[in-house]
Write a protein that holds these residues in place. Structure first.
Motif, PDB file in Angstrom:
ATOM      1  N   LYS A  22     -19.619 -68.546  -5.238  1.00 42.31           N
ATOM      2  CA  LYS A  22     -19.800 -67.343  -6.052  1.00 42.31           C
ATOM      3  C   LYS A  22     -20.889 -66.425  -5.506  1.00 42.31           C
ATOM      4  O   LYS A  22     -20.825 -65.224  -5.661  1.00 42.31           O
ATOM      5  N   THR A  23     -21.915 -66.996  -4.889  1.00 40.85           N
ATOM      6  CA  THR A  23     -23.007 -66.166  -4.406  1.00 40.85           C
ATOM      7  C   THR A  23     -22.615 -65.486  -3.101  1.00 40.85           C
ATOM      8  O   THR A  23     -21.783 -65.994  -2.341  1.00 40.85           O
ATOM      9  N   ILE A  28     -20.541 -65.652   2.394  1.00 38.36           N
ATOM     10  CA  ILE A  28     -20.689 -65.290   3.805  1.00 38.36           C
ATOM     11  C   ILE A  28     -20.765 -66.547   4.668  1.00 38.36           C
ATOM     12  O   ILE A  28     -20.141 -66.623   5.735  1.00 38.36           O
ATOM     13  N   GLY A  29     -21.504 -67.553   4.211  1.00 38.33           N
ATOM     14  CA  GLY A  29     -21.580 -68.815   4.951  1.00 38.33           C
ATOM     15  C   GLY A  29     -20.200 -69.438   5.130  1.00 38.33           C
ATOM     16  O   GLY A  29     -19.855 -69.924   6.215  1.00 38.33           O
ATOM     17  N   SER A  51     -25.490 -56.689   9.182  1.00 37.08           N
ATOM     18  CA  SER A  51     -25.381 -56.787   7.719  1.00 37.08           C
ATOM     19  C   SER A  51     -24.917 -58.177   7.312  1.00 37.08           C
ATOM     20  O   SER A  51     -25.437 -58.761   6.359  1.00 37.08           O
ATOM     21  N   VAL A  52     -23.942 -58.722   8.035  1.00 38.78           N
ATOM     22  CA  VAL A  52     -23.446 -60.066   7.734  1.00 38.78           C
ATOM     23  C   VAL A  52     -24.581 -61.072   7.865  1.00 38.78           C
ATOM     24  O   VAL A  52     -24.758 -61.949   7.010  1.00 38.78           O
ATOM     25  N   ARG A  57     -28.678 -64.805   5.603  1.00 37.33           N
ATOM     26  CA  ARG A  57     -30.068 -65.237   5.460  1.00 37.33           C
ATOM     27  C   ARG A  57     -30.592 -65.057   4.042  1.00 37.33           C
ATOM     28  O   ARG A  57     -31.595 -65.650   3.666  1.00 37.33           O
ATOM     29  N   GLY A  58     -29.945 -64.201   3.278  1.00 35.67           N
ATOM     30  CA  GLY A  58     -30.421 -63.922   1.935  1.00 35.67           C
ATOM     31  C   GLY A  58     -31.356 -62.732   1.883  1.00 35.67           C
ATOM     32  O   GLY A  58     -31.955 -62.445   0.851  1.00 35.67           O
ATOM     33  N   ALA A  59     -31.501 -62.021   3.016  1.00 36.21           N
ATOM     34  CA  ALA A  59     -32.362 -60.832   3.049  1.00 36.21           C
ATOM     35  C   ALA A  59     -31.761 -59.728   2.178  1.00 36.21           C
ATOM     36  O   ALA A  59     -32.480 -58.915   1.614  1.00 36.21           O
TER      37      ALA A  59
END
Length: 185
Positions: A22-23, A28-29, A51-52, A57-59
């Motif tokens: 969901k996150t 992306i992972g 961007s990916v 990374r969660g930035a």
């Protein structure tokens, strides 16, 4: 996508045994694992590889709504393909497919009978051979109209003709003006 394609997608999603991530970071992972690189994911969803990597990374914790929708669609499209295939094989081999719809049905009938199309709300279980034909047509890239015709033939045999017990002179059944259509297998 047409109504039939959407209904098949919904039925596939109902087959999930585990919910997709969901996150944004989790999605992306998962996509990077599936596609092999951030560059491939970037091409798939229409953003830069940087961007990916920021998402991974969660930035960046949130994507634009249009990009978030593309990411969600890409994940759902690839999520649990073996579960989907197993359910489709089972439906095509033994289980069949249940079609629930509200649509206008028209048909060609012998002289002296009514063939006026009218709205009907039907829930009909079609035999496995119709499920197989529907999945084969979808995999071959058939149009929504072609897949509608397969379902209409199943309705003709199972519902209108009751396996040959009635309406023997009925030749063609058409599905028009679909209000909703849902599949289950």
């Amino acid at each position: 996508m047409g109504e039939i394609e959407d209904a098949i997608e919904r039925a596939d999603r109902e087959a999930f045994t585990k919910n997709p991530p969901k996150t944004l970071k989790g999605q992306i992972g998962y996509l990077i694992k599936q596609l092999g690189s951030a560059k491939a994911v970037a091409q798939e969803i229409g953003v830069t590889a940087d961007s990916v990597n920021r998402y991974r990374r969660g930035a960046r914790k949130h994507a634009r709504p249009d990009v978030a929708a593309k990411i969600n669609d890409a994940v759902r499209q690839r999520w649990q393909p073996l579960v989907r295939k197993r359910r489709q094989r089972q439906a095509a081999a033994t289980g069949g497919i249940t079609v629930e719809t509200r649509a206008r049905f028209g048909y060609t009938a012998p002289v002296g009978t009514t063939d006026d199309g009218r709205f009907r709300r039907l829930t009909v279980h079609l035999p496995p051979e119709y499920a197989q034909r529907l999945f084969d047509a979808r995999n071959a890239g058939a149009s929504d109209q072609q897949m509608r015709q397969i379902i209409a033939e199943g309705f003709k045999e199972v519902y209108f003709q009751d396996g040959g017990a009635r309406a023997r002179g009925l030749s063609d059944v058409e599905i028009n003006d679909i209000d909703y259509l849902d599949l289950d297998y």
